[in-house]
Write a protein that holds these residues in place. Structure first.
Motif, PDB file in Angstrom:
ATOM      1  N   GLU A 200      19.257  24.706  12.475  1.00 18.22           N
ATOM      2  CA  GLU A 200      20.459  25.388  12.951  1.00 18.22           C
ATOM      3  C   GLU A 200      21.310  24.399  13.737  1.00 18.22           C
ATOM      4  O   GLU A 200      20.776  23.591  14.501  1.00 18.22           O
ATOM      5  CB  GLU A 200      20.079  26.566  13.852  1.00 18.22           C
ATOM      6  N   PRO A 201      22.635  24.416  13.601  1.00 17.29           N
ATOM      7  CA  PRO A 201      23.475  23.507  14.382  1.00 17.29           C
ATOM      8  C   PRO A 201      23.227  23.673  15.871  1.00 17.29           C
ATOM      9  O   PRO A 201      22.980  24.784  16.348  1.00 17.29           O
ATOM     10  CB  PRO A 201      24.904  23.934  14.006  1.00 17.29           C
ATOM     11  N   PRO A 202      23.255  22.590  16.640  1.00 18.44           N
ATOM     12  CA  PRO A 202      23.012  22.685  18.084  1.00 18.44           C
ATOM     13  C   PRO A 202      24.108  23.472  18.779  1.00 18.44           C
ATOM     14  O   PRO A 202      25.235  23.585  18.270  1.00 18.44           O
ATOM     15  CB  PRO A 202      22.991  21.224  18.536  1.00 18.44           C
ATOM     16  N   MET A 203      23.786  23.995  19.957  1.00 17.75           N
ATOM     17  CA  MET A 203      24.743  24.736  20.764  1.00 17.75           C
ATOM     18  C   MET A 203      24.922  24.045  22.110  1.00 17.75           C
ATOM     19  O   MET A 203      23.985  23.453  22.640  1.00 17.75           O
ATOM     20  CB  MET A 203      24.280  26.180  20.975  1.00 17.75           C
ATOM     21  N   VAL A 204      26.135  24.123  22.654  1.00 18.22           N
ATOM     22  CA  VAL A 204      26.418  23.578  23.973  1.00 18.22           C
ATOM     23  C   VAL A 204      27.016  24.671  24.840  1.00 18.22           C
ATOM     24  O   VAL A 204      27.552  25.663  24.336  1.00 18.22           O
ATOM     25  CB  VAL A 204      27.399  22.377  23.896  1.00 18.22           C
ATOM     26  N   ASN A 205      26.929  24.475  26.161  1.00 20.11           N
ATOM     27  CA  ASN A 205      27.568  25.414  27.072  1.00 20.11           C
ATOM     28  C   ASN A 205      29.013  24.990  27.328  1.00 20.11           C
ATOM     29  O   ASN A 205      29.526  24.071  26.687  1.00 20.11           O
ATOM     30  CB  ASN A 205      26.772  25.540  28.375  1.00 20.11           C
ATOM     31  N   GLY A 206      29.678  25.642  28.268  1.00 18.08           N
ATOM     32  CA  GLY A 206      31.066  25.345  28.550  1.00 18.08           C
ATOM     33  C   GLY A 206      31.312  23.947  29.059  1.00 18.08           C
ATOM     34  O   GLY A 206      32.439  23.445  29.004  1.00 18.08           O
ATOM     35  N   ASP A 207      30.274  23.294  29.565  1.00 17.27           N
ATOM     36  CA  ASP A 207      30.397  21.921  30.063  1.00 17.27           C
ATOM     37  C   ASP A 207      30.029  20.889  29.002  1.00 17.27           C
ATOM     38  O   ASP A 207      29.970  19.692  29.289  1.00 17.27           O
ATOM     39  CB  ASP A 207      29.508  21.719  31.295  1.00 17.27           C
ATOM     40  N   GLY A 208      29.748  21.349  27.778  1.00 12.62           N
ATOM     41  CA  GLY A 208      29.390  20.422  26.707  1.00 12.62           C
ATOM     42  C   GLY A 208      27.963  19.929  26.773  1.00 12.62           C
ATOM     43  O   GLY A 208      27.630  18.917  26.152  1.00 12.62           O
ATOM     44  N   VAL A 209      27.095  20.638  27.487  1.00  8.01           N
ATOM     45  CA  VAL A 209      25.690  20.248  27.629  1.00  8.01           C
ATOM     46  C   VAL A 209      24.861  21.044  26.634  1.00  8.01           C
ATOM     47  O   VAL A 209      25.040  22.260  26.486  1.00  8.01           O
ATOM     48  CB  VAL A 209      25.191  20.496  29.065  1.00  8.01           C
ATOM     49  N   LEU A 210      23.957  20.364  25.934  1.00  3.19           N
ATOM     50  CA  LEU A 210      23.097  21.043  24.967  1.00  3.19           C
ATOM     51  C   LEU A 210      22.271  22.120  25.638  1.00  3.19           C
ATOM     52  O   LEU A 210      21.743  21.946  26.735  1.00  3.19           O
ATOM     53  CB  LEU A 210      22.166  20.026  24.297  1.00  3.19           C
ATOM     54  N   VAL A 211      22.158  23.270  24.964  1.00  6.90           N
ATOM     55  CA  VAL A 211      21.380  24.378  25.491  1.00  6.90           C
ATOM     56  C   VAL A 211      20.462  24.893  24.397  1.00  6.90           C
ATOM     57  O   VAL A 211      20.599  24.551  23.226  1.00  6.90           O
ATOM     58  CB  VAL A 211      22.289  25.521  25.986  1.00  6.90           C
ATOM     59  N   GLY A 212      19.525  25.763  24.777  1.00  7.34           N
ATOM     60  CA  GLY A 212      18.640  26.384  23.808  1.00  7.34           C
ATOM     61  C   GLY A 212      17.707  25.391  23.165  1.00  7.34           C
ATOM     62  O   GLY A 212      17.277  24.408  23.772  1.00  7.34           O
ATOM     63  N   ALA A 213      17.392  25.644  21.883  1.00  4.26           N
ATOM     64  CA  ALA A 213      16.438  24.801  21.167  1.00  4.26           C
ATOM     65  C   ALA A 213      16.906  23.360  21.096  1.00  4.26           C
ATOM     66  O   ALA A 213      16.103  22.428  21.071  1.00  4.26           O
ATOM     67  CB  ALA A 213      16.222  25.346  19.757  1.00  4.26           C
ATOM     68  N   ALA A 214      18.234  23.136  21.050  1.00  4.84           N
ATOM     69  CA  ALA A 214      18.765  21.780  20.930  1.00  4.84           C
ATOM     70  C   ALA A 214      18.456  20.929  22.144  1.00  4.84           C
ATOM     71  O   ALA A 214      18.469  19.706  22.078  1.00  4.84           O
ATOM     72  CB  ALA A 214      20.280  21.826  20.718  1.00  4.84           C
ATOM     73  N   ALA A 215      18.167  21.562  23.281  1.00  4.45           N
ATOM     74  CA  ALA A 215      17.882  20.815  24.499  1.00  4.45           C
ATOM     75  C   ALA A 215      16.429  20.368  24.576  1.00  4.45           C
ATOM     76  O   ALA A 215      16.040  19.695  25.533  1.00  4.45           O
ATOM     77  CB  ALA A 215      18.219  21.658  25.719  1.00  4.45           C
ATOM     78  N   GLY A 216      15.625  20.733  23.586  1.00  4.19           N
ATOM     79  CA  GLY A 216      14.227  20.326  23.596  1.00  4.19           C
ATOM     80  C   GLY A 216      13.440  21.105  24.634  1.00  4.19           C
ATOM     81  O   GLY A 216      13.822  22.190  25.066  1.00  4.19           O
ATOM     82  N   ASN A 217      12.333  20.546  25.047  1.00  2.00           N
ATOM     83  CA  ASN A 217      11.463  21.186  26.027  1.00  2.00           C
ATOM     84  C   ASN A 217      11.176  20.220  27.156  1.00  2.00           C
ATOM     85  O   ASN A 217      10.099  19.629  27.239  1.00  2.00           O
ATOM     86  CB  ASN A 217      10.146  21.630  25.381  1.00  2.00           C
ATOM     87  N   PRO A 218      12.150  20.016  28.070  1.00  4.83           N
ATOM     88  CA  PRO A 218      11.913  19.106  29.179  1.00  4.83           C
ATOM     89  C   PRO A 218      10.790  19.591  30.072  1.00  4.83           C
ATOM     90  O   PRO A 218      10.536  20.791  30.188  1.00  4.83           O
ATOM     91  CB  PRO A 218      13.256  19.109  29.927  1.00  4.83           C
ATOM     92  N   THR A 219      10.100  18.635  30.675  1.00  6.06           N
ATOM     93  CA  THR A 219       9.025  18.992  31.585  1.00  6.06           C
ATOM     94  C   THR A 219       9.590  19.702  32.800  1.00  6.06           C
ATOM     95  O   THR A 219      10.512  19.199  33.444  1.00  6.06           O
ATOM     96  CB  THR A 219       8.275  17.725  32.051  1.00  6.06           C
ATOM     97  N   PRO A 220       9.104  20.913  33.133  1.00  7.45           N
ATOM     98  CA  PRO A 220       9.676  21.630  34.266  1.00  7.45           C
ATOM     99  C   PRO A 220       9.419  20.897  35.574  1.00  7.45           C
ATOM    100  O   PRO A 220       8.418  20.195  35.733  1.00  7.45           O
ATOM    101  CB  PRO A 220       8.945  22.983  34.234  1.00  7.45           C
ATOM    102  N   ALA A 221      10.343  21.067  36.505  1.00 11.05           N
ATOM    103  CA  ALA A 221      10.183  20.438  37.811  1.00 11.05           C
ATOM    104  C   ALA A 221       9.020  21.075  38.543  1.00 11.05           C
ATOM    105  O   ALA A 221       8.782  22.282  38.428  1.00 11.05           O
ATOM    106  CB  ALA A 221      11.465  20.598  38.613  1.00 11.05           C
ATOM    107  N   PRO A 222       8.233  20.290  39.289  1.00  2.14           N
ATOM    108  CA  PRO A 222       7.106  20.873  40.018  1.00  2.14           C
ATOM    109  C   PRO A 222       7.593  21.855  41.062  1.00  2.14           C
ATOM    110  O   PRO A 222       8.674  21.715  41.633  1.00  2.14           O
ATOM    111  CB  PRO A 222       6.437  19.645  40.661  1.00  2.14           C
ATOM    112  N   ALA A 223       6.777  22.873  41.315  1.00  5.11           N
ATOM    113  CA  ALA A 223       7.140  23.868  42.325  1.00  5.11           C
ATOM    114  C   ALA A 223       7.107  23.221  43.704  1.00  5.11           C
ATOM    115  O   ALA A 223       6.298  22.325  43.980  1.00  5.11           O
ATOM    116  CB  ALA A 223       6.161  25.037  42.266  1.00  5.11           C
ATOM    117  N   PRO A 224       8.010  23.657  44.599  1.00  3.00           N
ATOM    118  CA  PRO A 224       8.005  23.072  45.939  1.00  3.00           C
ATOM    119  C   PRO A 224       6.725  23.407  46.689  1.00  3.00           C
ATOM    120  O   PRO A 224       6.082  24.436  46.442  1.00  3.00           O
ATOM    121  CB  PRO A 224       9.234  23.709  46.598  1.00  3.00           C
TER     122      PRO A 224
END
Length: 233
Positions: A200-224
């Motif tokens: 499926e073609p990638p999607m971006v938000n209003g700022d032109g940043v990839l969102v959804g599946a196109a953004a991959g699966n970044p490692t979540p930030a550790p909890a504080p």
């Protein structure tokens, strides 16, 4: 161009994809395969003769490239583009001394050398030597998907002796190569690495940043760290 059917690439919530969610061959899609990077994406389409058209689009300004190649390693023609449209007088056509029909079918561990002529729109030409090195098979992760992959190093040497090294990764199950960039021989190099793959073609938000599946699966930030308990007075 006839509108083709789009297929959705769904990712499961635990961050791993079921086998059907990751394109396993070009027959899994009627509208190309899209590989997303942090600030651009590339669409790959295989033609009936097995060659590949790739269209690279940068999110910031719509600039990019269109490349017709065999296995990614053997470029036949390229163009500069803007928002997917070809820019005039930017085409380059490469011919191989051995002829297209005699170019090798790539496999891990293979090396190949040949002579080429690259002709620009203005009629000027570059006579070059191309060295292709296929490295041993490894695996590449694209978001939640994982593929057998064959790293490729293509060194192009001009008549002046200057050499430029392009680096790619060929995905044999899909039949195309992901381009990581290049540098002059001997210079340091930081490859562009993809973050996701989809039918499926990638999607971006209003700022032109990839969102959804196109953004991959970044490692979540550790909890504080928890706040220390407050003693009552």
């Amino acid at each position: 161009m006839i509108q083709k059917t789009l297929f959705t690439l769904a990712l499961v919530s635990v961050g791993t994809a079921a086998l059907a969610d990751c394109p396993q061959s070009m027959s899994d899609t009627g509208d190309g395969v899209f590989v997303s990077f942090n600030d651009f994406y590339v669409r790959y389409d295989r033609l009936a003769d097995g060659s590949v058209i790739e269209q690279e689009v940068y999110l910031e300004d719509g600039g990019g490239f269109r490349v017709h190649s065999i296995s990614g390693a053997f470029v036949l023609q390229s163009w500069d583009t803007r928002h997917g449209a070809l820019i005039g007088n930017t085409s380059e056509v490469t011919t191989y001394a051995v002829g297209v029909d005699n170019l090798p079918t790539l496999f891990p561990g293979q090396t190949w050398q040949g002579s080429t002529v690259r002709r620009h729109d203005d009629g000027t030409t570059n006579v070059e030597t191309v060295d292709v090195l296929m490295e041993p098979e490894t695996r590449m992760s694209l978001g939640s998907c994982s593929y057998a992959s064959w790293p490729i190093r293509v060194t192009t040497t001009g008549e002046d002796g200057g050499a430029y090294v392009d680096r790619l990764t060929y995905l044999p199950s899909l039949g195309f190569a992901i381009y990581h960039g290049g540098s002059d021989a001997g210079d340091s190099f930081v490859p562009d690495m993809p973050v996701a793959i989809s039918t499926e073609p990638p999607m971006v938000n209003g700022d032109g940043v990839l969102v959804g599946a196109a953004a991959g699966n970044p490692t979540p930030a550790p909890a504080p760290a928890p706040e220390p308990p407050q003693l009552s007075k």
